[in-house]
Write a protein that holds these residues in place. Structure first.
Motif, PDB file in Angstrom:
ATOM      1  N   GLU A 123       0.828  -1.211   0.000  1.00 26.66           N
ATOM      2  CA  GLU A 123       0.000   0.000   0.000  1.00 26.66           C
ATOM      3  C   GLU A 123       0.862   1.259   0.000  1.00 26.66           C
ATOM      4  OE1 GLU A 123      -3.392   2.336  -0.139  1.00 26.66           O
ATOM      5  OE2 GLU A 123      -3.167   0.175  -0.461  1.00 26.66           O
ATOM      6  N   ALA A 124       1.931   1.246   0.772  1.00 31.18           N
ATOM      7  CA  ALA A 124       2.781   2.440   0.886  1.00 31.18           C
ATOM      8  C   ALA A 124       3.577   2.702  -0.380  1.00 31.18           C
ATOM      9  CB  ALA A 124       3.721   2.291   2.076  1.00 31.18           C
ATOM     10  N   THR A 125       4.002   1.651  -1.058  1.00 32.91           N
ATOM     11  CA  THR A 125       4.912   1.805  -2.196  1.00 32.91           C
ATOM     12  C   THR A 125       4.251   1.569  -3.547  1.00 32.91           C
ATOM     13  OG1 THR A 125       5.591  -0.522  -2.136  1.00 32.91           O
ATOM     14  CG2 THR A 125       6.851   1.039  -0.773  1.00 32.91           C
ATOM     15  N   GLY A 126       3.105   0.884  -3.547  1.00 40.83           N
ATOM     16  CA  GLY A 126       2.473   0.505  -4.804  1.00 40.83           C
ATOM     17  C   GLY A 126       3.200  -0.618  -5.524  1.00 40.83           C
ATOM     18  N   THR A 127       4.136  -1.262  -4.840  1.00 45.07           N
ATOM     19  CA  THR A 127       4.997  -2.277  -5.443  1.00 45.07           C
ATOM     20  C   THR A 127       4.588  -3.667  -4.976  1.00 45.07           C
ATOM     21  OG1 THR A 127       6.827  -0.684  -5.424  1.00 45.07           O
ATOM     22  CG2 THR A 127       7.404  -3.000  -5.739  1.00 45.07           C
ATOM     23  N   THR A 128       4.650  -4.636  -5.876  1.00 47.44           N
ATOM     24  CA  THR A 128       4.370  -6.023  -5.519  1.00 47.44           C
ATOM     25  C   THR A 128       5.375  -6.508  -4.477  1.00 47.44           C
ATOM     26  OG1 THR A 128       3.386  -6.525  -7.659  1.00 47.44           O
ATOM     27  CG2 THR A 128       4.289  -8.386  -6.418  1.00 47.44           C
ATOM     28  N   VAL A 129       4.865  -7.279  -3.515  1.00 48.86           N
ATOM     29  CA  VAL A 129       5.682  -7.750  -2.403  1.00 48.86           C
ATOM     30  C   VAL A 129       5.647  -9.279  -2.356  1.00 48.86           C
ATOM     31  CG1 VAL A 129       6.056  -7.696   0.100  1.00 48.86           C
ATOM     32  CG2 VAL A 129       5.157  -5.666  -1.084  1.00 48.86           C
ATOM     33  N   VAL A 130       6.806  -9.885  -2.218  1.00 45.05           N
ATOM     34  CA  VAL A 130       6.913 -11.310  -1.906  1.00 45.05           C
ATOM     35  C   VAL A 130       7.293 -11.422  -0.432  1.00 45.05           C
ATOM     36  CG1 VAL A 130       8.104 -13.484  -2.359  1.00 45.05           C
ATOM     37  CG2 VAL A 130       7.592 -11.933  -4.249  1.00 45.05           C
ATOM     38  N   SER A 131       6.551 -12.248   0.310  1.00 46.86           N
ATOM     39  CA  SER A 131       6.802 -12.379   1.747  1.00 46.86           C
ATOM     40  C   SER A 131       6.580 -13.827   2.175  1.00 46.86           C
ATOM     41  CB  SER A 131       5.872 -11.442   2.532  1.00 46.86           C
ATOM     42  OG  SER A 131       4.517 -11.800   2.312  1.00 46.86           O
ATOM     43  N   ASP A 132       6.715 -14.093   3.467  1.00 39.58           N
ATOM     44  CA  ASP A 132       6.496 -15.427   4.053  1.00 39.58           C
ATOM     45  C   ASP A 132       7.277 -16.492   3.280  1.00 39.58           C
ATOM     46  OD1 ASP A 132       5.529 -17.318   5.813  1.00 39.58           O
ATOM     47  OD2 ASP A 132       3.648 -17.614   4.730  1.00 39.58           O
ATOM     48  N   LEU A 133       8.583 -16.303   3.185  1.00 38.70           N
ATOM     49  CA  LEU A 133       9.392 -17.158   2.324  1.00 38.70           C
ATOM     50  C   LEU A 133       9.772 -18.486   2.958  1.00 38.70           C
ATOM     51  CD1 LEU A 133      10.807 -13.926   1.499  1.00 38.70           C
ATOM     52  CD2 LEU A 133      10.997 -15.500  -0.411  1.00 38.70           C
ATOM     53  N   ARG A 134       9.637 -18.629   4.255  1.00 40.18           N
ATOM     54  CA  ARG A 134      10.096 -19.854   4.905  1.00 40.18           C
ATOM     55  C   ARG A 134       9.046 -20.969   4.937  1.00 40.18           C
ATOM     56  NH1 ARG A 134      14.992 -18.899   7.217  1.00 40.18           N
ATOM     57  NH2 ARG A 134      15.493 -16.729   7.693  1.00 40.18           N
ATOM     58  N   SER A 135       7.773 -20.610   4.959  1.00 39.18           N
ATOM     59  CA  SER A 135       6.734 -21.592   5.272  1.00 39.18           C
ATOM     60  C   SER A 135       6.623 -22.712   4.244  1.00 39.18           C
ATOM     61  CB  SER A 135       5.385 -20.886   5.415  1.00 39.18           C
ATOM     62  OG  SER A 135       5.389 -20.029   6.536  1.00 39.18           O
TER      63      SER A 135
END
Length: 387
Positions: A123-135
């Protein structure tokens, strides 16, 4: 592709943001570092994280608040990185989040939890985010750690002998890249976790700056022997651990029944523990050189002890190979997210213990088109490019 990697390690003292230009060049990944910025957690948020970590108990309300506040903190430094490091535009942001629990049952990892809601970043950057990489690696039977192992393997394979990548964060981990056979990676034990916990409890400082307390102290042999008897060190790799095991209460249990130990001697002892357990792991797998990164390399006493324990095995920082040591983990997670949006696996099963390699993470769309590509040939190496 211009990618920002966001990382806060088990010391949870600050959030690092490293930006890189990443591209696939045939069967190689080319990484050009663009810079690093770091922002400390504010005191209230750091205190809230401390209060929620094991062996403390917490509530779902606290978890929800932490997920929000950490996400907002990550979003703040992401905005800054987009402007200062990427000239106002990034194609992808990769957020490790803050590890608050790594559920290890004997030698198996049952789950892992990183907080820091990625929606705040998108929301802050307007950029796609990849997260939760360990699960995903954990779901595939892996340890979910050390995830930097794929970066290490791609970067270091082909070097003479058996190079070992070492990260000295709250927990120490190594990646062993032999000339023949499968690579291996695992957490060796505490790096700064026990050192920081003792210093914070005894002095109120966040860490042993320049190793001053360790330098003044002497190793207490009785406590040292008790600490080295920890069963974790004898478990076979792959394996992982965290502050769920190595915390202040753990140290207090090991000190029970011993005469009072001077504060400097306690710090010297747990510093020596890190050096000994790392060196034994390196020697145990035939390491011929050690390439170190992480906050622990700024502790000269720890590094001197490690050199001594390694017994002639060269100890270098990754800076000497062109990779900023303070930013290595953030760059590694940038690469992991880059692999994800290219449909490529981000794990080495022999390093994490998973049944198979997996494409990692969850994707939170930004505004506009998400940078997701169909999978192509898997890269076999990682090259560093200079500006």
């Amino acid at each position: 592709m211009r990618v920002i990697g966001l990382m806060s390690g088990t010391s949870y003292d600050a959030i690092d943001a490293a930006a890189a230009d990443l591209r696939l060049d045939g069967d190689r990944i080319v990484l050009q570092p663009l810079g690093l910025i770091s922002r400390p957690y504010d005191d209230d948020l750091r205190a809230a994280i401390t209060a929620a970590l094991p062996p403390a108990t917490t509530s779902l309300a606290d978890v929800c608040r932490l997920d929000t506040f950490i996400g907002q903190a990550f979003a703040g430094i992401a905005e800054q990185a987009v402007e200062q490091l990427c000239g106002g535009h990034a194609d992808l942001i990769v957020s490790h989040g803050q590890t608050v629990f790594h559920w290890v049952d004997e030698s198996a990892v049952r789950g892992t939890l990183q907080l820091g809601q990625p929606a705040w970043i998108a929301e802050a950057t307007g950029t796609t985010v990849v997260s939760d990489l360990r699960s995903r690696d954990v779901a595939a039977g892996g340890q979910g750690a050390p995830l930097v192992s794929i970066f290490d393997v791609l970067w270091l394979q082909g070097r003479p002998g058996t190079p070992v990548a070492l990260n000295l964060g709250g927990i120490a981990n190594i990646t062993v890249v032999p000339p023949v056979g499968a690579p291996l990676a695992f957490d060796t034990g505490p790096a700064n976790a026990l050192i920081d916990a003792v210093v914070r409890e005894l002095t109120g400082s966040a860490f042993d700056a320049d190793g001053v307390m360790a330098a003044r102290g002497r190793v207490h042999e009785g406590l040292f022997e008790r600490l080295l008897a920890e069963p974790y060190y004898r478990r076979a790799a792959p394996k992982s651990t965290g502050k769920e095991l190595f915390h202040l209460g753990y140290l207090a249990e090991k000190m029970a029944g011993l005469p009072e130990i001077a504060p400097d001697d306690v710090v010297a002892t747990v510093t020596a523990l890190t050096a000994r357990t790392v060196a034994e792991a390196v020697r145990g797998y035939g390491g011929t050189e050690v390439l170190a990164a992480g906050g622990g390399i700024r502790n000269p006493v720890l590094m001197d002890l490690l050199k001594l324990e390694l017994g002639g095995i060269p100890l270098l920082s990754t800076d000497e190979l062109g990779l900023p040591s303070v930013a290595k983990e953030a760059y590694a997670f940038a690469v992991l997210g880059f692999l994800t949006v290219n449909g490529l696996a981000g794990t080495v099963p022999s390093c994490t213990g998973a049944r198979h390699a997996s494409v990692l993470g969850s994707i939170t769309p930004g505004r506009g088109t998400s940078p997701i590509s169909p999978p192509g040939p898997y890269p076999v190496a990682l090259d560093l490019a200079t500006p």
